[in-house]
Design an enzyme around this catalytic site. Sequence first.
Site, PDB file in Angstrom:
ATOM      1  N   ASP A 106       0.840  -1.198   0.000  1.00 47.81           N
ATOM      2  CA  ASP A 106       0.000   0.000   0.000  1.00 47.81           C
ATOM      3  C   ASP A 106       0.874   1.247   0.000  1.00 47.81           C
ATOM      4  O   ASP A 106       2.040   1.201   0.405  1.00 47.81           O
ATOM      5  CB  ASP A 106      -0.894   0.022   1.252  1.00 47.81           C
TER       6      ASP A 106
HETATM    7  N1  URA Z   1      -1.169  -6.059   3.654  1.00 45.39           N
HETATM    8  C1  URA Z   1      -1.673  -4.811   3.714  1.00 45.39           C
HETATM    9  O1  URA Z   1      -2.714  -4.595   4.288  1.00 45.39           O
HETATM   10  N2  URA Z   1      -1.017  -3.830   3.110  1.00 45.39           N
HETATM   11  C2  URA Z   1       0.159  -3.999   2.480  1.00 45.39           C
HETATM   12  O2  URA Z   1       0.743  -3.037   1.970  1.00 45.39           O
HETATM   13  C3  URA Z   1       0.693  -5.291   2.432  1.00 45.39           C
HETATM   14  C4  URA Z   1       0.011  -6.315   3.035  1.00 45.39           C
END
Ligand code: URA
Length: 237
Positions: A106
């Site tokens: 993310d």
């Molecule tokens: N899980 C998440 O919620 N976000 C990420 O960036 C990676 C794994």
Amino acid sequence: MALTRLDKLLADSGRCTRSEARALIRAGRVTVDGAAVFAPEAKYDAACVRIALDGSAVNCTQTRYLMLHKPAGVLSATEDARQSTVIDLLPPEYRRMRLFPVGRLDKDTTGLLLLTNDGDFAHRVISPKKHVPKRYIARVEGTLDDADIAAFADGIVLADGTHCLPAQLVILAPDLGQVTVYEGKYHQVKRMFAARGKPVTALHREQIGALALDSALAPGQARELRLGELDAVFAAD
Ligand code: URA
């Protein structure tokens, strides 16, 4: 044995474009196994020869594998009209190599992100069938407890009813957990903790398989994987 034109091999290294490669070769600045080659059309197997530009070795293998310490605030994408992407962080020679992130972190997640132009490799890392472990450190609101560990081990059911594979949770501090997951659903780790009523406030990926983020890499820095590190991705910790 795959024979490829010298100008293409040089361009594949990312050092130059194909037409620049032709000019460099004609100018005698490129050697193959120590001898200058002036013919851009001469063909070689990149795995079997040592190609150098101005005396320094050039890696002409087409597939590339990088680890990036992803900082917060950049997208795990190859391009975006408005926001900066992980590709924008790379030195210029890597931007021509059609690299793409292996899975996504993310925008606000930090840590280990692999970049490659090898689709088969990316698929092997991402595919839930391959069970490659991904290890994260999550800071959460609330206090983690043994019931969370048991729920992760059983397989969390997300708010929308999606079942996750069993995962491991180690409590490092009341609000800090180390979690290992074996798949990569959208916002998976955040949604797993949210399902326990403990929303994630910060998330960092520290390891994929047995490959840990190089602690020498500052956020935003990347380097090519070293000998053995590619195998480490698929090795048990
Ligand atoms: N899980 C998440 O919620 N976000 C990420 O960036 C990676 C794994």
